[in-house]
Design a protein around this motif. Sequence first.
Motif, PDB file in Angstrom:
ATOM      1  N   GLU A 192      25.548-109.669  88.469  1.00  0.00           N
ATOM      2  CA  GLU A 192      26.341-108.766  87.630  1.00  0.00           C
ATOM      3  C   GLU A 192      25.441-108.015  86.647  1.00  0.00           C
ATOM      4  N   ARG A 193      24.595-108.809  85.952  1.00  0.00           N
ATOM      5  CA  ARG A 193      23.717-108.167  84.962  1.00  0.00           C
ATOM      6  C   ARG A 193      22.769-107.178  85.631  1.00  0.00           C
ATOM      7  N   TRP A 194      22.251-107.580  86.845  1.00  0.00           N
ATOM      8  CA  TRP A 194      21.313-106.676  87.504  1.00  0.00           C
ATOM      9  C   TRP A 194      21.994-105.372  87.895  1.00  0.00           C
ATOM     10  N   LEU A 195      23.221-105.464  88.464  1.00  0.00           N
ATOM     11  CA  LEU A 195      23.923-104.236  88.844  1.00  0.00           C
ATOM     12  C   LEU A 195      24.272-103.407  87.608  1.00  0.00           C
ATOM     13  N   HIS A 196      24.691-104.116  86.524  1.00  0.00           N
ATOM     14  CA  HIS A 196      24.992-103.376  85.291  1.00  0.00           C
ATOM     15  C   HIS A 196      23.737-102.705  84.747  1.00  0.00           C
ATOM     16  N   ASP A 197      22.639-103.504  84.675  1.00  0.00           N
ATOM     17  CA  ASP A 197      21.389-102.929  84.169  1.00  0.00           C
ATOM     18  C   ASP A 197      20.877-101.823  85.084  1.00  0.00           C
ATOM     19  N   HIS A 198      21.036-102.044  86.415  1.00  0.00           N
ATOM     20  CA  HIS A 198      20.610-101.013  87.363  1.00  0.00           C
ATOM     21  C   HIS A 198      21.404 -99.732  87.151  1.00  0.00           C
ATOM     22  N   SER A 199      22.739 -99.894  86.947  1.00  0.00           N
ATOM     23  CA  SER A 199      23.564 -98.717  86.680  1.00  0.00           C
ATOM     24  C   SER A 199      23.133 -98.021  85.397  1.00  0.00           C
ATOM     25  N   ARG A 200      22.863 -98.848  84.345  1.00  0.00           N
ATOM     26  CA  ARG A 200      22.432 -98.250  83.093  1.00  0.00           C
ATOM     27  C   ARG A 200      21.074 -97.570  83.232  1.00  0.00           C
ATOM     28  N   THR A 201      20.186 -98.205  84.033  1.00  0.00           N
ATOM     29  CA  THR A 201      18.863 -97.618  84.242  1.00  0.00           C
ATOM     30  C   THR A 201      18.984 -96.269  84.940  1.00  0.00           C
ATOM     31  N   ILE A 202      19.796 -96.257  86.020  1.00  0.00           N
ATOM     32  CA  ILE A 202      19.972 -94.995  86.749  1.00  0.00           C
ATOM     33  C   ILE A 202      20.661 -93.963  85.854  1.00  0.00           C
ATOM     34  N   GLU A 203      21.635 -94.458  85.031  1.00  0.00           N
ATOM     35  CA  GLU A 203      22.296 -93.528  84.122  1.00  0.00           C
ATOM     36  C   GLU A 203      21.306 -92.929  83.128  1.00  0.00           C
ATOM     37  N   LYS A 204      20.423 -93.799  82.624  1.00  0.00           N
ATOM     38  CA  LYS A 204      19.395 -93.286  81.705  1.00  0.00           C
ATOM     39  C   LYS A 204      18.483 -92.293  82.416  1.00  0.00           C
ATOM     40  N   ALA A 800       9.796 -72.114  85.218  1.00  0.00           N
ATOM     41  CA  ALA A 800      10.675 -72.007  86.392  1.00  0.00           C
ATOM     42  C   ALA A 800      10.259 -73.015  87.459  1.00  0.00           C
ATOM     43  N   THR A 801       8.936 -73.181  87.639  1.00  0.00           N
ATOM     44  CA  THR A 801       8.459 -74.201  88.592  1.00  0.00           C
ATOM     45  C   THR A 801       8.862 -75.603  88.146  1.00  0.00           C
ATOM     46  N   ALA A 802       8.673 -75.887  86.823  1.00  0.00           N
ATOM     47  CA  ALA A 802       9.070 -77.203  86.302  1.00  0.00           C
ATOM     48  C   ALA A 802      10.567 -77.414  86.422  1.00  0.00           C
ATOM     49  N   LEU A 803      11.343 -76.337  86.212  1.00  0.00           N
ATOM     50  CA  LEU A 803      12.798 -76.452  86.341  1.00  0.00           C
ATOM     51  C   LEU A 803      13.198 -76.787  87.768  1.00  0.00           C
ATOM     52  N   ALA A 804      12.532 -76.145  88.744  1.00  0.00           N
ATOM     53  CA  ALA A 804      12.835 -76.454  90.143  1.00  0.00           C
ATOM     54  C   ALA A 804      12.538 -77.916  90.456  1.00  0.00           C
ATOM     55  N   THR A 805      11.405 -78.422  89.918  1.00  0.00           N
ATOM     56  CA  THR A 805      11.066 -79.843  90.126  1.00  0.00           C
ATOM     57  C   THR A 805      12.101 -80.753  89.479  1.00  0.00           C
ATOM     58  N   ALA A 806      12.524 -80.417  88.250  1.00  0.00           N
ATOM     59  CA  ALA A 806      13.513 -81.237  87.546  1.00  0.00           C
ATOM     60  C   ALA A 806      14.850 -81.237  88.274  1.00  0.00           C
ATOM     61  N   VAL A 807      15.239 -80.082  88.829  1.00  0.00           N
ATOM     62  CA  VAL A 807      16.497 -80.013  89.580  1.00  0.00           C
ATOM     63  C   VAL A 807      16.413 -80.872  90.839  1.00  0.00           C
ATOM     64  N   GLN A 808      15.262 -80.848  91.523  1.00  0.00           N
ATOM     65  CA  GLN A 808      15.089 -81.683  92.714  1.00  0.00           C
ATOM     66  C   GLN A 808      15.158 -83.173  92.366  1.00  0.00           C
ATOM     67  N   ARG A 809      14.673 -83.541  91.167  1.00  0.00           N
ATOM     68  CA  ARG A 809      14.748 -84.941  90.741  1.00  0.00           C
ATOM     69  C   ARG A 809      16.158 -85.309  90.306  1.00  0.00           C
ATOM     70  N   LEU A 810      16.928 -84.379  89.752  1.00  0.00           N
ATOM     71  CA  LEU A 810      18.263 -84.663  89.241  1.00  0.00           C
ATOM     72  C   LEU A 810      19.279 -84.858  90.357  1.00  0.00           C
ATOM     73  N   GLN A 811      19.202 -84.086  91.428  1.00  0.00           N
ATOM     74  CA  GLN A 811      20.234 -84.122  92.460  1.00  0.00           C
ATOM     75  C   GLN A 811      20.416 -85.511  93.078  1.00  0.00           C
ATOM     76  N   PRO A 812      19.341 -86.223  93.525  1.00  0.00           N
ATOM     77  CA  PRO A 812      19.577 -87.565  94.080  1.00  0.00           C
ATOM     78  C   PRO A 812      20.009 -88.580  93.010  1.00  0.00           C
ATOM     79  N   TYR A 817      23.677 -92.575  90.771  1.00  0.00           N
ATOM     80  CA  TYR A 817      24.418 -93.108  89.635  1.00  0.00           C
ATOM     81  C   TYR A 817      25.878 -93.330  89.984  1.00  0.00           C
ATOM     82  N   SER A 818      26.467 -92.427  90.731  1.00  0.00           N
ATOM     83  CA  SER A 818      27.868 -92.600  91.119  1.00  0.00           C
ATOM     84  C   SER A 818      28.053 -93.882  91.918  1.00  0.00           C
ATOM     85  N   THR A 819      27.119 -94.136  92.867  1.00  0.00           N
ATOM     86  CA  THR A 819      27.206 -95.367  93.674  1.00  0.00           C
ATOM     87  C   THR A 819      26.966 -96.613  92.821  1.00  0.00           C
TER      88      THR A 819
END
Length: 1002
Positions: A192-204, A800-812, A817-819
Amino acid sequence: MRLHTLHLQAFGPFAGTHTIDFDTLSADGLFLLHGDTGAGKSTVFAAICYALYGKPPGDRDLLLRSHHAPEGLLTQVTLDVTLAGRRLRIRRVPAQMRPKRSGPGETQQKPETFLSERTTDTTGQERWEPFSKSHQEASAEITNLLGMSRDQFCQVVLLPQNEFTKFLHADAHGRRELLGKLFRTHRFAFVERWLHDHSRTIEKDRDTARADVLRLAERIHQAAGADLATEHPAPTLEDPRTLTEPAQTWAQDLLRASHTHHDHTLQAADTAKTHLLEKQNLEAAARDLHQQQAAYTDARRQLDLLQEQQPHQATLRQRRDQARRAQHAAPQLHAADTAASDHADAQRTERSARHHLLPQYADLDADQLETIEHTTRDEAAVLAELISEEDTVRRLTTQLERIDAERQDFDTQQRTSQDWLDQEPGMRRALEARREAARQAEQEGRRHHDALDSLKTRIEAAKLRDTHLAEVAKAEQHLVKTQEIATLAGQEHLDIRRRRTEGMAAELAATLTNGSPCPVCGSCTHPAPAAAQDGQPTRQDEQDAETAHERANTTRDAAAAVLHGLREQAAVATGEAGDTSLSDLQTQHATLNATLTDALAKAADQGAVQEELHALDTEHTHHTEQHRTATAGLSARNADYDTLTRQLAELTTKLTTARGTHPTVAARAAELTRTADHLKQAAQASRTLATAAQTLHHRTEQALLTAKDQGFDTLALAQQALLDDETLRAIEEEITQWRENCAVHTAVLQDPALQQAAAQPPADTSAATAARAAANDQHAAATAATDAARTRTQDLTTLATALATAVQRLQPLEQAYSTARHLAELVTGTSPSARVRMQLEAYVLAARLEEVVTAANTRLNIMSEGRYTLSHSDHQAARGARSGLGLQITDSWTGRPRKTDTLSGGESFFASLSLALGLADVVTHESGGNPLDTLFIDEGFGTLDEDTLHKVLDVLDSLRAHDRTVGVISHVPELRRRIPHRLHVRKNPTGSTLAHLTEAAE
């Protein structure tokens, strides 16, 4: 696990050596462990736990070493036990201090563990084979054989009823703590704690990625400025969808606008640079002409000023020549000045020294002053020998003051102690009266408490009596109705039978046929068969009436049986409660309870009174000793005071004569010493002045001869012409500098280029500089605009290049986080799709609790005669609390479930005992199925009546029937009569002892 023997030595309250033979003690399968409170009953189980696990039960720091044990007796525990079919002997020695083997003092005894196994050799002889001396290895082997941890062992082998009563009445959280510890389900809590912490980690991580996108978008917005426009909206946190592809589109549109603006600024910068070069060349030419004209004018002015200084230069040359001649006479002049200075100093010193002399010594010469000095010093030496006597006077005075203060203190202490001792008998009588009143109140409180328990039982019985009487009245009414219905049904049955009998001829006639014999007369002819009347009942009607009559009789008999049972229950309750009404009993209970409260309040004063009496005894001893000490001290101080007073008077007379008019002898001696010092200083100063006068006369004559040789008529003229080296060097430099400056400026005026520039009109540098500055500002503005445009374009490209990289990191991360959040809410029971608010660990424990309840009901059914049944509930808890570990009990008398905290004391005992036994069975099975042949049950039997106690002992006998040994730890006297084998723990001032008692031995 079967216990054989336990050997205790200097362990806990047991100061000596004791051996418990469990084989003999448990011969009948049931034994009693009893004794006074604090004697050491629980220490026996603690010793078993320490032998098995190397640590006593619980987390408390149990003191293993006995305070009563002799120094040479080592604390140790030896247990002979069978585990999983293996006969083992475990001996443990805890860390302790022991006497040194040689010499005085103590040394640290390290903890030791000895594990041996009983084996059979080739000759058939049994012996103990050493197995291990390692703490870790022995503990691991024992834990593996038992199949359970120390906490589990303490919970399932020693059944503490108070804890299981708390477990029975606890909420879901309290049950979860105990079950989680016993079944070791913390791994599910870790999930439970691991899934909660994992969710919080991904949320962060998701929030960090979002923040990165927003930060980059803000930086892009700042870099673009207000002059770049785009038709696409900027990304915002309020709409997370704009943080991905729309954000990249917005950034690329701004980047294209920035490139266009940069091209325009490059063209404007080239034009401004060409114009600036033209203006710079014109400014340089104007500055060169201005410098040449200024140089010629300055040289002309400087040369005119130098010509004006010629008289001053002649004077400087004359001073230089005189100073050079005066330097030849400088040593003699300096010697004369030094002698004059020394003579003046000697005169001042001699005047100062004679100023401090007494008037009669002011005109004496040096020899006379020296003679008087020696006489004065001899007199001061005589007085110095008496200075120590003044210290003696001061010391005696201080001692007298201290002794007088001590006399006053002793006198005060003597009076204070005597006053208190005079008042002490009255205080003691008052405290003893309070103690007697508190003791009587305590006895009265015990009587009230017993009466209150009896009255409480009668109130409960009165409630049952009134309930049963009301049910009897309803049952009597119901019986009357069923009797009436049965009577009517009987009459109806008889009437139908009578009518059918009367019309039987017509019923037989209906069955006759021509040619067939009549069943009555045998005739085959039937000339006049009887005819049936209207409403004639049939056989089926008679059978239906008979069935209704029997059913009514059954209902009546059942009502009568119920009424009989209710009357018996009412009679039993009436026998316990009497004829007194419930309200009167409750009034008596309230009155008696108030009386008990008042008695307890008075009895509570007993401890305080005892403490005050103890304090009074202590204070009596203190004041008695203080009075004796003060009396002796006062007498001694009076004698010392008289002796010191006589010594002080004698010394005072002697010193008064020695000091004369001075305050002290030391002051007079110091005054004589100062006078001698002044005489000495005056004699020395007089001799120094005579020597200085002779030296001054000789050096002045030599200096005058040398000055005349160098052309000076007097010493004053020679002194006036004399210059120091620095001044002479400055005059030389000034003369040389003037000559060089004249030459330099003359050369400048003779330069042809400067003469040509001076002939031209003055140069206008201000206009040229203003024109160049305007062109420079124009060029700087164009260059700054170009740099700013280039920098903005570069920044926007990077961002703009950094923004494209950040968007690619945000999408997955958004998808991850939803899962993760869904899984975390599912295992913690907070998911909207969850049926109940049950966590994963609680879900697993709920299954274990169902097994425990099933095992507990087997014994609860016997102890409650089938009345009570425990059940597990996973219903939603109140106010959204966690669910899954609920307990309720069903009463077969009412058929309704109710909360476990509504059980009485005795009912709670056997319910919690059933839970404890059931939990022991489930934990044993969970831990590998190794049988636990020995159980201990700690207290709780005092809440049972005689019948219930008998049923509980029957359950314990059933455990014994399954080859289990049950040890009961209790104070209840009834158990001593029912259990023949007993282990009695006696408490003594020198340490507790153990005694194995049997009914035959007594």
